[in-house]
Scaffold this motif. Structure first.
Motif, PDB file in Angstrom:
ATOM      1  N   GLU A   1       0.828  -1.195   0.000  1.00 38.03           N
ATOM      2  CA  GLU A   1       0.000   0.000   0.000  1.00 38.03           C
ATOM      3  C   GLU A   1       0.874   1.262   0.000  1.00 38.03           C
ATOM      4  O   GLU A   1       2.083   1.205   0.145  1.00 38.03           O
ATOM      5  CB  GLU A   1      -0.908   0.000   1.236  1.00 38.03           C
ATOM      6  CG  GLU A   1      -1.902  -1.158   1.260  1.00 38.03           C
ATOM      7  CD  GLU A   1      -2.775  -1.150   2.495  1.00 38.03           C
ATOM      8  OE1 GLU A   1      -2.471  -0.369   3.431  1.00 38.03           O
ATOM      9  OE2 GLU A   1      -3.764  -1.902   2.529  1.00 38.03           O
ATOM     10  N   ASP A   2       0.194   2.405  -0.175  1.00 37.02           N
ATOM     11  CA  ASP A   2       0.820   3.728  -0.144  1.00 37.02           C
ATOM     12  C   ASP A   2       1.855   3.848  -1.269  1.00 37.02           C
ATOM     13  O   ASP A   2       1.640   3.339  -2.357  1.00 37.02           O
ATOM     14  CB  ASP A   2       1.439   4.004   1.234  1.00 37.02           C
ATOM     15  CG  ASP A   2       0.389   3.931   2.343  1.00 37.02           C
ATOM     16  OD1 ASP A   2      -0.740   4.408   2.123  1.00 37.02           O
ATOM     17  OD2 ASP A   2       0.697   3.380   3.423  1.00 37.02           O
ATOM     18  N   ASP A   3       2.975   4.508  -1.002  1.00 35.89           N
ATOM     19  CA  ASP A   3       3.973   4.768  -2.044  1.00 35.89           C
ATOM     20  C   ASP A   3       4.844   3.528  -2.212  1.00 35.89           C
ATOM     21  O   ASP A   3       5.805   3.334  -1.472  1.00 35.89           O
ATOM     22  CB  ASP A   3       4.813   5.979  -1.651  1.00 35.89           C
ATOM     23  CG  ASP A   3       5.801   6.376  -2.745  1.00 35.89           C
ATOM     24  OD1 ASP A   3       5.583   5.997  -3.906  1.00 35.89           O
ATOM     25  OD2 ASP A   3       6.792   7.063  -2.429  1.00 35.89           O
ATOM     26  N   ALA A   4       4.517   2.686  -3.185  1.00 30.16           N
ATOM     27  CA  ALA A   4       5.219   1.402  -3.322  1.00 30.16           C
ATOM     28  C   ALA A   4       5.703   1.136  -4.739  1.00 30.16           C
ATOM     29  O   ALA A   4       6.845   0.729  -4.950  1.00 30.16           O
ATOM     30  CB  ALA A   4       4.325   0.261  -2.859  1.00 30.16           C
ATOM     31  N   ALA A   5       4.838   1.330  -5.739  1.00 31.82           N
ATOM     32  CA  ALA A   5       5.287   1.154  -7.126  1.00 31.82           C
ATOM     33  C   ALA A   5       6.312   2.231  -7.441  1.00 31.82           C
ATOM     34  O   ALA A   5       6.177   3.374  -7.017  1.00 31.82           O
ATOM     35  CB  ALA A   5       4.098   1.258  -8.079  1.00 31.82           C
TER      36      ALA A   5
ATOM     37  N   ASP B   1       8.367  -3.093  -6.701  1.00 25.35           N
ATOM     38  CA  ASP B   1       7.483  -2.743  -5.600  1.00 25.35           C
ATOM     39  C   ASP B   1       8.444  -2.492  -4.431  1.00 25.35           C
ATOM     40  O   ASP B   1       9.002  -3.432  -3.867  1.00 25.35           O
ATOM     41  CB  ASP B   1       6.528  -3.904  -5.303  1.00 25.35           C
ATOM     42  CG  ASP B   1       5.599  -3.636  -4.127  1.00 25.35           C
ATOM     43  OD1 ASP B   1       5.966  -2.847  -3.232  1.00 25.35           O
ATOM     44  OD2 ASP B   1       4.506  -4.230  -4.076  1.00 25.35           O
ATOM     45  N   LYS B   2       8.646  -1.214  -4.109  1.00 24.01           N
ATOM     46  CA  LYS B   2       9.752  -0.887  -3.211  1.00 24.01           C
ATOM     47  C   LYS B   2       9.477  -1.210  -1.740  1.00 24.01           C
ATOM     48  O   LYS B   2      10.263  -0.834  -0.867  1.00 24.01           O
ATOM     49  CB  LYS B   2      10.170   0.568  -3.381  1.00 24.01           C
ATOM     50  CG  LYS B   2       9.113   1.610  -3.109  1.00 24.01           C
ATOM     51  CD  LYS B   2       9.642   2.970  -3.532  1.00 24.01           C
ATOM     52  CE  LYS B   2       8.594   4.059  -3.327  1.00 24.01           C
ATOM     53  NZ  LYS B   2       9.058   5.353  -3.856  1.00 24.01           N
ATOM     54  N   LYS B   3       8.396  -1.934  -1.477  1.00 19.77           N
ATOM     55  CA  LYS B   3       8.167  -2.485  -0.143  1.00 19.77           C
ATOM     56  C   LYS B   3       8.103  -4.014  -0.172  1.00 19.77           C
ATOM     57  O   LYS B   3       7.834  -4.647   0.844  1.00 19.77           O
ATOM     58  CB  LYS B   3       6.868  -1.921   0.447  1.00 19.77           C
ATOM     59  CG  LYS B   3       6.908  -0.416   0.668  1.00 19.77           C
ATOM     60  CD  LYS B   3       5.609   0.089   1.267  1.00 19.77           C
ATOM     61  CE  LYS B   3       5.654   1.589   1.493  1.00 19.77           C
ATOM     62  NZ  LYS B   3       4.391   2.105   2.078  1.00 19.77           N
TER      63      LYS B   3
END
Length: 338
Positions: A45-49, A70-72
């Motif tokens: 969720e949130d700022d990930a892509a 997906d930076k998470k």
């Protein structure tokens, strides 16, 4: 009364005069396009892509793939219809890039900045998007919070450029050998503030670097040549920071376009590859089934001809996906350059 008259004139110009030609954003032609395809949302969720690169299948173009971060979570692989076909939980992968393997025509090397380990990762993928093995995880102790990344296939060596949030860009040489992979740092470039978007032009032997609050730099990519830098486009009253993702559309004989996502202006700047002159600005807006993009981060472009995209396509991260997790939008290149 004067303000009302000015507003009427402005509306007349937009609605009628520009029907005969392009709307102008300052000195640049400006237009709007809508996406043809959108990917499924990323997992987090949130700022990930964040970033994407295209695995071009030359023998079966419609089977080309999109490798995204997906930076998470890690890496997600999509087909050109936007369907998730693979996902790999690898850590906080921020930016990615890809080159064909020199050892096998059906394999590809993907590099990524892994913020979980503050490291440079190298992965071996096959043409179906399967992650075959992790080749390298190189800690980057001299960089703080790794960020942007790109490959450079030079005339002799393969290089990797990596940036951090302190404005440092390191250049590493990679032997492009899957059996005995090795990398070595050879130089550091320093900028006065944060750098993320990086792309190289092998034909011109240049690397383009987006300094988020300032503009786009051109630097010699060959480490044996003086690292002279030239600010080819800087922030102005028409296009405001942040300068984020960079992509290069390569056409024969050095022709093509350099594209930049400009987060502060919610759109994309196109620069002529040969002359380095800005030629247009565009935004991706909603249509009946797909929403537009806002505050885009990573972008990429491909010239591969598919049944849906005969002249290739442009792909961009979308910050606000109509209430869903973030995703990526794909646009037919012909719509952008018409």
């Amino acid at each position: 009364m004067k303000k009302i008259l000015q507003l009427i004139v402005c509306l007349f110009n937009v609605c009628f005069l520009n029907a005969q030609g392009p709307i102008l954003l300052g000195p640049l032609p400006y237009h709007e396009v809508s996406a043809d395809v959108e990917t499924e949302p990323v997992f987090a969720e949130d700022d990930a892509a964040d970033d994407i690169c295209v695995l071009e299948n030359k023998s079966s173009p419609d089977q080309s793939l999109i490798i995204s971060s997906d930076k998470k979570y890690g890496i997600i692989v999509y087909d050109l219809k936007g369907n998730k076909i693979h996902d790999y939980e690898l850590g906080r992968i921020n930016n990615v890039d890809i080159i064909p393997s020199k050892n096998n025509t059906n394999q590809f090397i993907v590099c990524g900045t892994n913020r979980t380990y503050n490291a440079l990762d190298l992965y071996l993928f096959d043409i179906q998007g399967n992650l075959k093995q992790q080749l390298i995880r190189q800690p980057l102790n001299s960089l703080k919070d790794v960020y942007g990344i790109t490959f450079y296939n030079g005339p002799v060596n393969t290089y990797i450029f990596i940036s951090d949030k302190k404005g440092r860009v390191e250049q590493w040489v990679y032997n492009n050998n899957q059996a005995l992979p090795k990398i070595k740092k050879i130089r550091t470039l320093k900028f006065s503030s944060i750098v993320e978007g990086i792309v190289t032009d092998e034909y011109k032997e240049k690397v383009y670097i987006a300094q988020e609050r300032k503009g786009i730099w051109e630097v010699n990519a060959n480490p044996s040549i003086s690292p002279e830098r030239k600010l080819i486009y800087k922030k102005n009253k028409h296009l405001k920071p942040d300068f984020e993702g960079l992509a290069l559309r390569e056409e024969p004989n050095g022709k093509g376009q350099l594209i930049a996502s400009i987060q502060g202006s919610n759109g994309y700047l196109i620069i002529d590859r040969e002359t380095l002159s800005p030629i247009q600005f565009f935004r991706i807006i909603a249509n009946k089934s797909i929403d537009g993009t806002t505050e885009t981060d990573g972008i990429d472009v491909s010239t591969i001809s598919t049944s849906l995209f005969p002249k290739g396509f442009f792909i961009a991260q979308d910050d606000d996906n109509d209430g869903l997790n973030q995703n990526f939008k794909i646009v037919d290149w012909q719509k952008i350059m018409k």
